[in-house]
Motif scaffolding. Structure first.
Motif, PDB file in Angstrom:
ATOM      1  N   UNK A 128      -0.782  -3.151  -6.956  1.00 34.69           N
ATOM      2  CA  UNK A 128      -1.538  -2.333  -7.917  1.00 34.69           C
ATOM      3  C   UNK A 128      -1.466  -0.862  -7.558  1.00 34.69           C
ATOM      4  N   UNK A 129      -1.588  -0.557  -6.274  1.00 39.72           N
ATOM      5  CA  UNK A 129      -1.517   0.843  -5.833  1.00 39.72           C
ATOM      6  C   UNK A 129      -0.133   1.437  -6.105  1.00 39.72           C
ATOM      7  N   UNK A 130       0.878   0.663  -5.924  1.00 38.35           N
ATOM      8  CA  UNK A 130       2.237   1.160  -6.177  1.00 38.35           C
ATOM      9  C   UNK A 130       2.411   1.485  -7.669  1.00 38.35           C
ATOM     10  N   UNK A 131       1.840   0.671  -8.560  1.00 37.01           N
ATOM     11  CA  UNK A 131       1.912   0.931 -10.017  1.00 37.01           C
ATOM     12  C   UNK A 131       1.188   2.225 -10.365  1.00 37.01           C
ATOM     13  N   UNK A 132       0.012   2.435  -9.764  1.00 38.56           N
ATOM     14  CA  UNK A 132      -0.742   3.671 -10.008  1.00 38.56           C
ATOM     15  C   UNK A 132       0.032   4.886  -9.501  1.00 38.56           C
ATOM     16  N   UNK A 133       0.652   4.740  -8.341  1.00 38.56           N
ATOM     17  CA  UNK A 133       1.416   5.865  -7.778  1.00 38.56           C
ATOM     18  C   UNK A 133       2.562   6.234  -8.737  1.00 38.56           C
ATOM     19  N   UNK A 134       3.237   5.253  -9.273  1.00 32.62           N
ATOM     20  CA  UNK A 134       4.345   5.521 -10.202  1.00 32.62           C
ATOM     21  C   UNK A 134       3.850   6.244 -11.456  1.00 32.62           C
ATOM     22  N   UNK A 135       2.703   5.826 -11.993  1.00 32.62           N
ATOM     23  CA  UNK A 135       2.137   6.464 -13.186  1.00 32.62           C
ATOM     24  C   UNK A 135       1.722   7.901 -12.899  1.00 32.62           C
ATOM     25  N   UNK A 136       1.107   8.116 -11.726  1.00 33.83           N
ATOM     26  CA  UNK A 136       0.683   9.473 -11.363  1.00 33.83           C
ATOM     27  C   UNK A 136       1.887  10.393 -11.151  1.00 33.83           C
ATOM     28  N   UNK A 154      -4.276  12.281  -5.151  1.00 33.63           N
ATOM     29  CA  UNK A 154      -4.484  10.871  -5.517  1.00 33.63           C
ATOM     30  C   UNK A 154      -3.337   9.987  -5.012  1.00 33.63           C
ATOM     31  N   UNK A 155      -2.142  10.506  -5.106  1.00 35.75           N
ATOM     32  CA  UNK A 155      -0.967   9.733  -4.661  1.00 35.75           C
ATOM     33  C   UNK A 155      -1.026   9.477  -3.152  1.00 35.75           C
ATOM     34  N   UNK A 156      -1.367  10.530  -2.402  1.00 38.38           N
ATOM     35  CA  UNK A 156      -1.443  10.399  -0.943  1.00 38.38           C
ATOM     36  C   UNK A 156      -2.525   9.396  -0.528  1.00 38.38           C
ATOM     37  N   UNK A 160      -1.929   5.904   1.576  1.00 37.23           N
ATOM     38  CA  UNK A 160      -2.671   5.613   2.811  1.00 37.23           C
ATOM     39  C   UNK A 160      -3.313   4.234   2.743  1.00 37.23           C
ATOM     40  N   UNK A 161      -3.868   3.885   1.558  1.00 42.31           N
ATOM     41  CA  UNK A 161      -4.472   2.555   1.396  1.00 42.31           C
ATOM     42  C   UNK A 161      -3.425   1.453   1.566  1.00 42.31           C
ATOM     43  N   UNK A 162      -2.248   1.686   1.062  1.00 43.62           N
ATOM     44  CA  UNK A 162      -1.178   0.688   1.192  1.00 43.62           C
ATOM     45  C   UNK A 162      -0.746   0.489   2.657  1.00 43.62           C
TER      46      UNK A 162
END
Length: 478
Positions: A128-136, A154-156, A160-162
């Motif tokens: 899910x985090x990877x999908x959000x990073x791609x959108x951002x 937000x990306x960073x 970090x969470x990943x």
């Protein structure tokens, strides 16, 4: 006086001078550089310190030991798990590898399922985090400069969470492997052969706390603990055969070294193995080894024993009393003797009676003639009766000769040397007759003295000597 008589007189004088010199030399040798033999000192040692009997003197292959209770092993359980069933009770005999208790497998399976679900959750969160990073990243390309900074933050944060989630997944995978192994080995096994003691119930274990649920004591009531040091460690090895000897009587037991503990043992002031010194640098490290005898009949808890490596020695020889190495024994015909210190402090021949002999170790039993408090000397050609005995090696004044204890075995004299006459006689004991020499020709005189001193001259040399004698006669006449 005729020429021949003059020559004979000269020869007689020379013979007498030589005889006196030779006699003086041997007298000087016999009395020790011109002094009386009573002033010569011989080193002696106490019989008790030379005694090779096992109950008095510890050999270099003997080790001190003590009978003690058998080893007990604490059986611990994993307090993070639930004990399902205890499979043994007090007094049960178990073998190494036997199951002692089982854990609750259902509880383990539940933990395993929870761990797997946690890994799955973390993996979904990473996706899910990877999908959000791609959108951002897409939105950041069309944003102004101020908005781009917000997107970057937000990306960073998501990256970090990943990274944290990936670490947690690795930790959970390790936990899963352990839980899977627990389901396959959901029990505790015995580490040694022995008897189960002090078993606690689950309720009792919860009340008392701790993680020791029972003990296993090795088979048999006793074992023998021995000590060795770093200097003789090469003699001790697991599986080696030993002979255990009682220090109370003549009893012996065969046994085997079952284990060797290479952890240094701590000495105390009352420890039978302690050397009594507090200087650590002056001591050698001590280690323990354990012996299992074939039988414990006649052994008591706390009994001190001697342990010898079994090298095939004849254990039927009961070495009690006084035993000495055979090198100390001399022979006088059929009699045996030692060089001993008498009550006046002088060296004397002390006749002894020999008993049993140990051919392997080279020693023999002294049945009579010596006491443990007596002092004796190591045999030497130069030792004679009447010399002074000393226990200080620095005082010894008689230089040692090559040892040969049988050189004086058949001799009639105390020192073992043949009698030598110093009265001017020849080898046959016949005195030199001056009148006989006067009546002999030069050739006869020369032949006589050649025979007397063992000289062998060939005919050519004899002719040369005759010529020289003739020249001397002529010179003397002139």
């Amino acid at each position: 006086m005729t020429t021949k008589k003059r020559i004979c007189a000269v020869i007689i004088v020379l013979v007498i001078v030589c005889t006196v010199c030779v006699g003086g030399f041997f007298v000087w040798k016999k009395t020790g550089k011109g002094g009386s033999k009573s002033s010569q000192k011989v080193y002696v040692q106490k019989v008790s310190s030379l005694n090779t009997a096992s109950d008095f003197k510890l050999s270099n292959r003997s080790f001190l030991g003590v009978v003690e209770a058998q080893e007990s092993v604490d059986v611990k359980y994993d307090s993070s798990k639930t004990v399902a069933e205890i499979l043994v009770k007090n007094g049960d005999s178990v073998k190494k590898g036997d199951k002692l208790l089982t854990y609750d497998v259902e509880a383990i399976n539940l933990q395993l399922e929870q761990a797997k679900l946690e890994v799955e959750r973390l993996q979904n969160e990473i996706a899910s985090n990877k999908s959000q990073i791609a959108e951002l990243e897409k939105e950041k390309k069309n944003a102004d400069q101020d908005a781009a900074v917000s997107y970057t933050t937000q990306i960073l944060s998501l990256q970090s969470d990943n990274a944290k989630n990936e670490y947690d997944i690795k930790a959970k995978n390790v936990e899963i492997k352990k839980l899977e192994a627990s389901t396959k080995n959901a029990y505790v096994t015995a580490s040694i052969d022995g008897t189960v003691k002090n078993v606690k119930t689950v309720d009792k274990l919860q009340q008392d706390g701790g993680d020791v649920i029972m003990q296993i004591t090795e088979e048999g009531d006793y074992r023998i603990k021995g000590r060795f040091n770093e200097q003789n460690s090469k003699d001790i090895m697991q599986g080696a055969s030993v002979i255990v000897k009682s220090r109370l009587d003549d009893s012996t037991w065969k046994g085997e070294i079952t284990s060797v503990d290479t952890s240094p043992q701590k000495n105390s002031g009352d420890d039978i193995y302690s050397f009594g010194s507090s200087d650590e640098m002056s001591q050698s490290s001590n280690y323990a080894f354990y012996v299992k005898p074939e039988s414990f009949d006649g052994l008591m808890l706390g009994q001190h024993v001697l342990i010898e490596i079994d090298n095939g020695q004849d254990t039927s020889i009961n070495k009690t009393g006084i035993w000495l190495y055979s090198d100390f024994i001399c022979k006088d015909g059929k009699k045996n003797y030692v060089w001993a210190k008498n009550e006046d402090g002088k060296i004397e021949k002390r006749y002894v009676e020999i008993g049993q002999k140990d051919e392997d170790n080279g020693d023999c039993e002294i049945k009579s003639g010596l006491e443990k408090g007596d002092y004796i000397a190591y045999p030497d050609k130069s030792i004679e009766e009447g010399m002074t005995a000393t226990t200080n090696e620095a005082d010894v004044s008689v230089p040692p000769n090559d040892l040969d204890t049988n050189d004086n075995s058949d001799a009639d004299t105390e020192g073992g040397d043949e009698d030598i006459a110093f009265d001017g006689s020849d080898e046959g004991g016949m005195a030199i007759d001056e009148d006989m020499l006067a009546s002999m020709t030069d050739e006869e005189i020369e032949e006589y003295f050649n025979k007397l001193y063992g000289e062998e001259e060939n005919a050519e040399n004899a002719d040369g000597e005759n010529a020289d004698a003739a020249d001397a006669d002529a010179a003397f006449a002139e």
